[in-house]
Design a protein around this motif. Sequence first.
Motif, PDB file in Angstrom:
ATOM      1  N   LEU A 130       0.812  -1.223   0.000  1.00 12.87           N
ATOM      2  CA  LEU A 130       0.000   0.000   0.000  1.00 12.87           C
ATOM      3  C   LEU A 130       0.846   1.273   0.000  1.00 12.87           C
ATOM      4  N   ALA A 131       1.981   1.257   0.673  1.00  9.12           N
ATOM      5  CA  ALA A 131       2.821   2.451   0.751  1.00  9.12           C
ATOM      6  C   ALA A 131       3.318   2.878  -0.630  1.00  9.12           C
ATOM      7  N   ARG A 132       3.587   1.919  -1.497  1.00  8.18           N
ATOM      8  CA  ARG A 132       4.078   2.227  -2.848  1.00  8.18           C
ATOM      9  C   ARG A 132       2.988   2.154  -3.896  1.00  8.18           C
ATOM     10  N   GLY A 133       1.871   1.493  -3.582  1.00  9.84           N
ATOM     11  CA  GLY A 133       0.804   1.346  -4.570  1.00  9.84           C
ATOM     12  C   GLY A 133       1.135   0.337  -5.643  1.00  9.84           C
ATOM     13  N   VAL A 134       1.847  -0.744  -5.264  1.00 11.47           N
ATOM     14  CA  VAL A 134       2.278  -1.749  -6.234  1.00 11.47           C
ATOM     15  C   VAL A 134       1.948  -3.153  -5.738  1.00 11.47           C
ATOM     16  N   VAL A 135       1.986  -4.101  -6.668  1.00 15.53           N
ATOM     17  CA  VAL A 135       1.875  -5.520  -6.335  1.00 15.53           C
ATOM     18  C   VAL A 135       3.289  -6.077  -6.301  1.00 15.53           C
ATOM     19  N   VAL A 136       3.598  -6.839  -5.253  1.00  9.94           N
ATOM     20  CA  VAL A 136       4.924  -7.462  -5.145  1.00  9.94           C
ATOM     21  C   VAL A 136       4.756  -8.981  -5.139  1.00  9.94           C
ATOM     22  N   THR A 137       5.824  -9.670  -5.541  1.00 14.96           N
ATOM     23  CA  THR A 137       5.842 -11.124  -5.584  1.00 14.96           C
ATOM     24  C   THR A 137       7.191 -11.617  -5.094  1.00 14.96           C
ATOM     25  N   ASN A 138       7.212 -12.833  -4.629  1.00 16.53           N
ATOM     26  CA  ASN A 138       8.454 -13.450  -4.163  1.00 16.53           C
ATOM     27  C   ASN A 138       9.068 -14.373  -5.206  1.00 16.53           C
ATOM     28  N   THR A 139       8.607 -14.310  -6.436  1.00 22.98           N
ATOM     29  CA  THR A 139       9.112 -15.198  -7.469  1.00 22.98           C
ATOM     30  C   THR A 139      10.613 -15.004  -7.688  1.00 22.98           C
ATOM     31  N   THR A 140      11.255 -16.059  -8.129  1.00 29.55           N
ATOM     32  CA  THR A 140      12.684 -15.982  -8.464  1.00 29.55           C
ATOM     33  C   THR A 140      12.900 -15.916  -9.968  1.00 29.55           C
ATOM     34  N   ILE A 141      11.800 -15.871 -10.727  1.00 28.34           N
ATOM     35  CA  ILE A 141      11.898 -15.746 -12.189  1.00 28.34           C
ATOM     36  C   ILE A 141      12.457 -14.372 -12.521  1.00 28.34           C
ATOM     37  N   PRO A 142      13.447 -14.288 -13.396  1.00 30.30           N
ATOM     38  CA  PRO A 142      13.990 -12.972 -13.754  1.00 30.30           C
ATOM     39  C   PRO A 142      12.932 -12.100 -14.429  1.00 30.30           C
ATOM     40  N   PRO A 143      12.889 -10.807 -14.098  1.00 27.26           N
ATOM     41  CA  PRO A 143      11.904  -9.916 -14.714  1.00 27.26           C
ATOM     42  C   PRO A 143      12.155  -9.701 -16.202  1.00 27.26           C
ATOM     43  N   SER A 144      11.069  -9.486 -16.948  1.00 25.30           N
ATOM     44  CA  SER A 144      11.173  -9.172 -18.371  1.00 25.30           C
ATOM     45  C   SER A 144      11.391  -7.686 -18.612  1.00 25.30           C
ATOM     46  N   SER A 145      11.011  -6.859 -17.639  1.00 22.23           N
ATOM     47  CA  SER A 145      11.074  -5.404 -17.790  1.00 22.23           C
ATOM     48  C   SER A 145      12.507  -4.895 -17.869  1.00 22.23           C
ATOM     49  N   ASP A 146      12.684  -3.828 -18.627  1.00 23.10           N
ATOM     50  CA  ASP A 146      13.988  -3.179 -18.776  1.00 23.10           C
ATOM     51  C   ASP A 146      14.348  -2.466 -17.474  1.00 23.10           C
ATOM     52  N   PRO A 147      15.418  -2.895 -16.775  1.00 24.88           N
ATOM     53  CA  PRO A 147      15.775  -2.270 -15.502  1.00 24.88           C
ATOM     54  C   PRO A 147      16.196  -0.805 -15.648  1.00 24.88           C
ATOM     55  N   GLN A 148      16.659  -0.405 -16.833  1.00 18.11           N
ATOM     56  CA  GLN A 148      17.024   0.996 -17.054  1.00 18.11           C
ATOM     57  C   GLN A 148      15.782   1.883 -17.046  1.00 18.11           C
ATOM     58  N   PHE A 149      14.660   1.336 -17.470  1.00 19.00           N
ATOM     59  CA  PHE A 149      13.427   2.110 -17.586  1.00 19.00           C
ATOM     60  C   PHE A 149      12.536   1.942 -16.357  1.00 19.00           C
ATOM     61  N   PHE A 150      12.297   0.695 -15.959  1.00 20.19           N
ATOM     62  CA  PHE A 150      11.377   0.421 -14.870  1.00 20.19           C
ATOM     63  C   PHE A 150      12.055   0.256 -13.514  1.00 20.19           C
ATOM     64  N   GLY A 151      13.366   0.214 -13.472  1.00 15.22           N
ATOM     65  CA  GLY A 151      14.077   0.013 -12.215  1.00 15.22           C
ATOM     66  C   GLY A 151      14.361  -1.459 -11.993  1.00 15.22           C
ATOM     67  N   PRO A 152      15.242  -1.762 -11.038  1.00 15.18           N
ATOM     68  CA  PRO A 152      15.624  -3.161 -10.791  1.00 15.18           C
ATOM     69  C   PRO A 152      14.472  -3.960 -10.182  1.00 15.18           C
ATOM     70  N   ALA A 153      14.414  -5.217 -10.534  1.00 13.66           N
ATOM     71  CA  ALA A 153      13.428  -6.153  -9.996  1.00 13.66           C
ATOM     72  C   ALA A 153      11.981  -5.733 -10.252  1.00 13.66           C
ATOM     73  N   SER A 154      11.728  -5.046 -11.352  1.00 11.39           N
ATOM     74  CA  SER A 154      10.366  -4.655 -11.703  1.00 11.39           C
ATOM     75  C   SER A 154       9.756  -5.715 -12.615  1.00 11.39           C
ATOM     76  N   TYR A 155       8.577  -6.161 -12.243  1.00 17.11           N
ATOM     77  CA  TYR A 155       7.843  -7.138 -13.039  1.00 17.11           C
ATOM     78  C   TYR A 155       6.696  -6.483 -13.796  1.00 17.11           C
ATOM     79  N   HIS A 156       6.824  -5.210 -14.111  1.00 18.88           N
ATOM     80  CA  HIS A 156       5.752  -4.454 -14.751  1.00 18.88           C
ATOM     81  C   HIS A 156       5.261  -5.122 -16.039  1.00 18.88           C
ATOM     82  N   GLU A 157       6.150  -5.652 -16.827  1.00 19.52           N
ATOM     83  CA  GLU A 157       5.758  -6.289 -18.088  1.00 19.52           C
ATOM     84  C   GLU A 157       5.306  -7.737 -17.902  1.00 19.52           C
ATOM     85  N   ASP A 158       5.401  -8.245 -16.688  1.00 20.78           N
ATOM     86  CA  ASP A 158       5.062  -9.642 -16.427  1.00 20.78           C
ATOM     87  C   ASP A 158       3.720  -9.826 -15.740  1.00 20.78           C
TER      88      ASP A 158
END
Length: 111
Positions: A60-88
């Motif tokens: 709630l503090a960030r307004g995001v959904v988080v997950t504990n998955t170990t699957i590498p994110p598809s999102s570009d870390p330069q654009f969305f930041g590290p460990a972002s699953y925005h595209e997933d």
Amino acid sequence: MEENAHNVAVLAGGISINPLNWKRDETYAPASENKGSLRLNEATNEYEIQNLDIDAQVNLARGVVVTNTTIPPSSDPQFFGPASYHEDDYPFFYNNIKENVAKRVAAYKAK
């Protein structure tokens, strides 16, 4: 993982909903509530529903959904930041979203 890293998709005052239990609070939804993820089978080069053991919880503090998955994110870390699953998010929670859409369409048509 840098949890509070800058992400262009995360804005102040953002609101998210948990795609597994459809709650907007911080109720944790274990991977057992995930009805299937859409993933490329690299052997067949076909997309298929897989059980990827992906959970979800709203922060709630960030307004995001988080997950504990170990699957590498598809999102570009330069654009969305590290460990972002925005595209997933759609592929990870594919069958839950599909089911929710069907329920909403049926409810609309029933009016």
